[in-house]
Write a protein that holds these residues in place. Structure first.
Motif, PDB file in Angstrom:
ATOM      1  N   GLY A 433      -0.609 -28.834 -34.092  1.00 31.35           N
ATOM      2  CA  GLY A 433      -0.992 -27.577 -33.442  1.00 31.35           C
ATOM      3  C   GLY A 433       0.077 -26.990 -32.553  1.00 31.35           C
ATOM      4  N   VAL A 434       1.361 -27.339 -32.785  1.00 28.28           N
ATOM      5  CA  VAL A 434       2.453 -26.789 -31.985  1.00 28.28           C
ATOM      6  C   VAL A 434       2.758 -25.382 -32.478  1.00 28.28           C
ATOM      7  CG1 VAL A 434       4.845 -27.084 -31.263  1.00 28.28           C
ATOM      8  CG2 VAL A 434       3.395 -29.087 -31.597  1.00 28.28           C
ATOM      9  N   ALA A 435       2.809 -24.411 -31.568  1.00 27.60           N
ATOM     10  CA  ALA A 435       2.974 -22.998 -31.915  1.00 27.60           C
ATOM     11  C   ALA A 435       4.323 -22.723 -32.563  1.00 27.60           C
ATOM     12  CB  ALA A 435       2.823 -22.138 -30.656  1.00 27.60           C
ATOM     13  N   ASP A 436       4.323 -21.751 -33.500  1.00 24.31           N
ATOM     14  CA  ASP A 436       5.550 -21.367 -34.193  1.00 24.31           C
ATOM     15  C   ASP A 436       6.597 -20.809 -33.227  1.00 24.31           C
ATOM     16  OD1 ASP A 436       4.408 -22.121 -36.541  1.00 24.31           O
ATOM     17  OD2 ASP A 436       3.861 -20.096 -37.204  1.00 24.31           O
ATOM     18  N   GLU A 437       6.128 -20.173 -32.129  1.00 22.72           N
ATOM     19  CA  GLU A 437       7.052 -19.512 -31.207  1.00 22.72           C
ATOM     20  C   GLU A 437       8.073 -20.481 -30.603  1.00 22.72           C
ATOM     21  OE1 GLU A 437       4.788 -17.845 -28.004  1.00 22.72           O
ATOM     22  OE2 GLU A 437       3.747 -19.732 -27.548  1.00 22.72           O
ATOM     23  N   LEU A 438       7.722 -21.775 -30.516  1.00 22.98           N
ATOM     24  CA  LEU A 438       8.652 -22.742 -29.940  1.00 22.98           C
ATOM     25  C   LEU A 438       9.872 -22.969 -30.824  1.00 22.98           C
ATOM     26  CD1 LEU A 438       6.224 -25.414 -28.419  1.00 22.98           C
ATOM     27  CD2 LEU A 438       7.869 -24.020 -27.177  1.00 22.98           C
ATOM     28  N   ARG A 439       9.732 -22.648 -32.137  1.00 24.09           N
ATOM     29  CA  ARG A 439      10.865 -22.841 -33.060  1.00 24.09           C
ATOM     30  C   ARG A 439      11.992 -21.854 -32.770  1.00 24.09           C
ATOM     31  NH1 ARG A 439       9.022 -23.227 -39.182  1.00 24.09           N
ATOM     32  NH2 ARG A 439      11.194 -23.909 -39.291  1.00 24.09           N
ATOM     33  N   SER A 440      11.672 -20.769 -32.053  1.00 20.24           N
ATOM     34  CA  SER A 440      12.690 -19.742 -31.781  1.00 20.24           C
ATOM     35  C   SER A 440      13.673 -20.160 -30.687  1.00 20.24           C
ATOM     36  CB  SER A 440      12.006 -18.435 -31.364  1.00 20.24           C
ATOM     37  OG  SER A 440      11.296 -18.617 -30.138  1.00 20.24           O
ATOM     38  N   ILE A 441      13.374 -21.246 -29.966  1.00 17.53           N
ATOM     39  CA  ILE A 441      14.272 -21.700 -28.896  1.00 17.53           C
ATOM     40  C   ILE A 441      15.511 -22.329 -29.514  1.00 17.53           C
ATOM     41  CG2 ILE A 441      14.513 -23.305 -26.956  1.00 17.53           C
ATOM     42  CD1 ILE A 441      11.539 -22.992 -26.448  1.00 17.53           C
ATOM     43  N   ASN A 442      16.682 -21.885 -29.067  1.00 24.48           N
ATOM     44  CA  ASN A 442      17.942 -22.406 -29.600  1.00 24.48           C
ATOM     45  C   ASN A 442      18.049 -23.906 -29.384  1.00 24.48           C
ATOM     46  OD1 ASN A 442      19.045 -19.965 -30.530  1.00 24.48           O
ATOM     47  ND2 ASN A 442      19.653 -19.398 -28.455  1.00 24.48           N
ATOM     48  N   GLY A 443      18.426 -24.630 -30.443  1.00 27.21           N
ATOM     49  CA  GLY A 443      18.612 -26.078 -30.339  1.00 27.21           C
ATOM     50  C   GLY A 443      17.358 -26.882 -30.608  1.00 27.21           C
ATOM     51  N   MET A 444      16.194 -26.222 -30.740  1.00 25.87           N
ATOM     52  CA  MET A 444      14.934 -26.943 -30.973  1.00 25.87           C
ATOM     53  C   MET A 444      14.857 -27.388 -32.432  1.00 25.87           C
ATOM     54  SD  MET A 444      12.160 -27.943 -29.340  1.00 25.87           S
ATOM     55  CE  MET A 444      11.921 -26.852 -27.944  1.00 25.87           C
ATOM     56  N   THR A 445      14.610 -28.677 -32.649  1.00 31.05           N
ATOM     57  CA  THR A 445      14.505 -29.227 -34.008  1.00 31.05           C
ATOM     58  C   THR A 445      13.062 -29.649 -34.293  1.00 31.05           C
ATOM     59  OG1 THR A 445      14.929 -31.504 -33.323  1.00 31.05           O
ATOM     60  CG2 THR A 445      16.857 -30.118 -33.806  1.00 31.05           C
ATOM     61  N   GLY A 446      12.814 -29.946 -35.582  1.00 29.50           N
ATOM     62  CA  GLY A 446      11.479 -30.382 -35.973  1.00 29.50           C
ATOM     63  C   GLY A 446      11.059 -31.661 -35.265  1.00 29.50           C
ATOM     64  N   GLN A 447      12.010 -32.600 -35.119  1.00 27.16           N
ATOM     65  CA  GLN A 447      11.695 -33.857 -34.442  1.00 27.16           C
ATOM     66  C   GLN A 447      11.301 -33.618 -32.983  1.00 27.16           C
ATOM     67  OE1 GLN A 447      15.496 -35.751 -35.726  1.00 27.16           O
ATOM     68  NE2 GLN A 447      14.225 -37.534 -36.142  1.00 27.16           N
ATOM     69  N   MET A 448      11.985 -32.663 -32.338  1.00 28.47           N
ATOM     70  CA  MET A 448      11.656 -32.329 -30.954  1.00 28.47           C
ATOM     71  C   MET A 448      10.255 -31.735 -30.872  1.00 28.47           C
ATOM     72  SD  MET A 448      15.188 -30.606 -29.590  1.00 28.47           S
ATOM     73  CE  MET A 448      16.782 -31.386 -29.862  1.00 28.47           C
ATOM     74  N   VAL A 450       7.737 -32.189 -32.876  1.00 27.60           N
ATOM     75  CA  VAL A 450       6.739 -33.245 -33.091  1.00 27.60           C
ATOM     76  C   VAL A 450       6.560 -34.080 -31.818  1.00 27.60           C
ATOM     77  CG1 VAL A 450       6.250 -35.384 -34.358  1.00 27.60           C
ATOM     78  CG2 VAL A 450       7.060 -33.358 -35.580  1.00 27.60           C
ATOM     79  N   ALA A 451       7.689 -34.411 -31.166  1.00 33.86           N
ATOM     80  CA  ALA A 451       7.621 -35.188 -29.923  1.00 33.86           C
ATOM     81  C   ALA A 451       6.839 -34.427 -28.848  1.00 33.86           C
ATOM     82  CB  ALA A 451       9.028 -35.505 -29.426  1.00 33.86           C
ATOM     83  N   LEU A 452       7.043 -33.088 -28.792  1.00 37.51           N
ATOM     84  CA  LEU A 452       6.301 -32.273 -27.833  1.00 37.51           C
ATOM     85  C   LEU A 452       4.816 -32.259 -28.161  1.00 37.51           C
ATOM     86  CD1 LEU A 452       8.707 -29.183 -27.460  1.00 37.51           C
ATOM     87  CD2 LEU A 452       8.328 -30.992 -25.782  1.00 37.51           C
ATOM     88  N   PHE A 485      13.461 -44.521 -16.857  1.00 39.38           N
ATOM     89  CA  PHE A 485      12.210 -43.970 -17.354  1.00 39.38           C
ATOM     90  C   PHE A 485      12.537 -43.041 -18.526  1.00 39.38           C
ATOM     91  CE2 PHE A 485      11.490 -45.108 -12.981  1.00 39.38           C
ATOM     92  CZ  PHE A 485      10.207 -45.671 -12.984  1.00 39.38           C
ATOM     93  N   GLU A 486      11.907 -43.299 -19.675  1.00 32.36           N
ATOM     94  CA  GLU A 486      12.221 -42.540 -20.885  1.00 32.36           C
ATOM     95  C   GLU A 486      11.564 -41.166 -20.855  1.00 32.36           C
ATOM     96  OE1 GLU A 486      14.304 -43.538 -23.304  1.00 32.36           O
ATOM     97  OE2 GLU A 486      14.718 -45.295 -22.084  1.00 32.36           O
ATOM     98  N   GLY A 487      12.232 -40.175 -21.501  1.00 34.47           N
ATOM     99  CA  GLY A 487      11.677 -38.837 -21.657  1.00 34.47           C
ATOM    100  C   GLY A 487      11.271 -38.601 -23.101  1.00 34.47           C
ATOM    101  N   LEU A 488      10.709 -37.422 -23.383  1.00 34.59           N
ATOM    102  CA  LEU A 488      10.237 -37.115 -24.738  1.00 34.59           C
ATOM    103  C   LEU A 488      11.381 -37.065 -25.750  1.00 34.59           C
ATOM    104  CD1 LEU A 488       7.713 -34.251 -23.864  1.00 34.59           C
ATOM    105  CD2 LEU A 488       7.206 -36.650 -24.299  1.00 34.59           C
TER     106      LEU A 488
END
Length: 540
Positions: A433-448, A450-452, A485-488
């Motif tokens: 259910g991750v919105a399509d609009e997040l794909r427009s951010i520069n550098g954002m990948t599919g793996q990122m 999914v992690a979000l 402490f690990e991040g996403l």
């Protein structure tokens, strides 16, 4: 004559108390005046506004009742009508006070006792203020004192003009103190408390050792040699890092002294605590190698982002590098500020072989090549399929046994693999259910994405509310050890600057900031990143 004698005696008492308690004579006289005022109120009425003045030269006591000037007086003990007030002082106006002289009075037993309590209390408060003001400016100094008493392992020290306490956890282990022993200690805190100023002393504080060396080594006192860091295991072992501002002076030799005289003086004060004196270096790798002495180091590998360093030592040096109960490596870690992982050459070889096999298997599976090709690519330093997909074609073709056609085929297969992987991630992203609009951010990948989605971050607003620490993780240092402490995105090789840039872009899209804000923040990030690179170059 009797009155003069009493006045003289009053001043003599004030002088004696001031000298004994090391406080200002005027404070004692003010306390006496307060005591006389209290006694006078008990005689003339507690509601009366009475003021007592003591002449500091003659000792004469003058009592006055202050009457407030009002239009119509309701209580003649505290007020005076304006009309009567102007008979005494033509300039009197409403709200002023008229002084009404009172006759001298004799103190009764109860009044005298009450006055004594007031004086004692005021003098004690003044003494406490004097102690606090004196010792709050001595935080960070070494003081000498005498053991006054020992309570439940805590040592109370008489400092002459005050009392300090060395708590049990600030004592060097197995150190016994008895009444009357002379003791040196470090003032690390002074607090104003209800029962008076509390002066906290320590013999285990790292700065105690620094101050002892400053007293023993003139070059440190003069600033020619600096102690950059200290790590202590009180009563057992310590390490200090030193550097000289004068190239002609050896910092280690100066601290050791002729036949070890200077360092032995410090060791004697610290109940035989062994001290390793280490030359400080701006290069982290060299500094850590020095800090692990007396162990010999074969190789070091730094991870600057996590502030961790892997140290490889010969098999026979492992126990020496770690030290008894991990003491040597723990002190080296505290001294340098880096987490240190120690392994033998055999363990490092085994780990490198394991990583090599993992990379070989990754290339075999992703590119559909045989084991030999996978091994060649892994041995050439390639670690990710992304590197093969976007590297210059000539770099792959220059590998021995490869030609341009082979290199082109490998790169094509790498890009096809990444496309398949991205398609799978995109499908998974939609399921989350991750919105399509997040794909427009520069550098954002599919793996990122999914992690979000797996963490419940599904919209631009959600992502805009993130901090860089949420994405790339953070480190906290406590008791000389760094906890990670690990991040996403910790496993996706995203830098902090890249994460912050993506968050700023999301905040712009969400309407949280303007284009001007984005430009200003981006410029600040670039300046910070540039300065960090400059520091890294300087260190290397």
């Amino acid at each position: 004559m009797a009155v003069s004698a009493n006045r003289l005696e009053l001043l003599q008492i004030a002088d004696a108390v001031a000298r004994e308690k090391v406080i200002d004579r005027e404070i004692v006289l003010a306390a006496m005046a307060d005591a006389i005022q209290k006694a006078a109120r008990s005689r003339y009425g507690s509601e009366s506004n009475i003021r007592a003045d003591i002449n500091s030269k003659t000792g004469e006591i003058r009592l006055q009742r202050l009457l407030e000037v009002v239009e119509v007086a309701e209580d003649y003990g505290t007020q005076i009508p304006l009309e009567l007030a102007r008979d005494r002082n033509p300039d009197a106006k409403l709200g002023d006070f008229i002084a009404d002289p009172l006759p001298p009075m004799d103190f009764g037993r109860i009044a005298a006792q009450s006055a004594k309590q007031v004086i004692v209390q005021k003098v004690r408060e003044a003494e406490r203020d004097r102690q606090f003001d004196e010792y709050k400016d001595r935080i960070g100094e070494i003081v000498n004192g005498t053991v006054k008493r020992v309570e439940y392992g805590n040592v109370v020290v008489d400092l002459g003009r005050g009392e300090g306490i060395i708590r049990r956890d600030e004592m060097i282990p197995r150190e016994n103190m008895r009444y009357g022993d002379r003791v040196r200690s470090y003032v690390y805190d002074v607090r104003r408390e209800q029962r008076g100023p509390q002066i906290f002393l320590s013999r285990t504080h790292p700065q105690f050792m620094v101050k002892l060396f400053t007293m023993e080594v003139p070059e440190i006192y003069d600033g020619i040699i600096q102690i950059r860091s200290v790590a202590r295991d009180p009563g057992s072992r310590a390490k200090i890092a030193v550097i000289s501002n004068d190239s002609s002076i050896d910092p280690v030799g100066a601290c050791v002294g002729m036949r070890g005289s200077r360092v032995q003086a410090v060791v004697g004060e610290l109940q035989g605590e062994k001290i390793d004196i280490i030359p400080w270096s701006q290069d982290p790798a060299s500094f850590i190698v020095n800090a692990l002495q007396p162990a010999e180091v074969a190789k070091v590998v730094l991870d600057e982002d996590a502030e961790r360093i892997e140290v490889v030592v010969p098999d026979e040096q492992l126990s020496l590098a770690i030290g008894r109960r991990g003491q040597n490596v723990r002190l080296a870690s505290q001294l340098t500020g880096w987490d240190i992982d120690i392994m033998t050459e055999a363990e490092e070889s085994e780990r490198r072989q394991k990583e090599f096999n993992e990379r070989t298997n990754l290339f075999m599976e992703a590119l559909d090549v045989d084991e030999m090709v996978g091994q060649v690519l892994a041995s050439e330093g390639f670690a990710q399929v992304e590197e093969l997909a976007f590297v210059e074609l000539d770099e792959i073709a220059s590998i021995e046994g490869f030609d341009e056609e082979t290199a082109s085929e490998i790169q094509t297969r790498a890009r096809e693999y990444l496309d398949r992987l991205e398609a799978e991630m995109d499908e998974k992203r939609k399921e989350l259910g991750v919105a399509d609009e997040l794909r427009s951010i520069n550098g954002m990948t599919g793996q990122m994405l999914v992690a979000l989605g797996q963490d419940g971050i599904k919209t631009m607003e959600d992502f805009a509310g993130c901090a860089a620490d949420d994405l790339v993780g953070w480190s906290e240092r406590k008791d000389g050890e760094t906890k990670r402490f690990e991040g996403l995105f910790s496993k996706l090789e995203v830098s902090r600057t890249e994460a912050e840039t993506m968050i700023l872009e999301a905040r712009l899209a969400a309407g949280w900031i303007t284009e001007e804000d984005l430009a200003r923040e981006t410029e600040a990030l670039q300046i910070t990143e540039g300065s960090e690179e400059d520091e890294a170059e300087a260190a290397s």
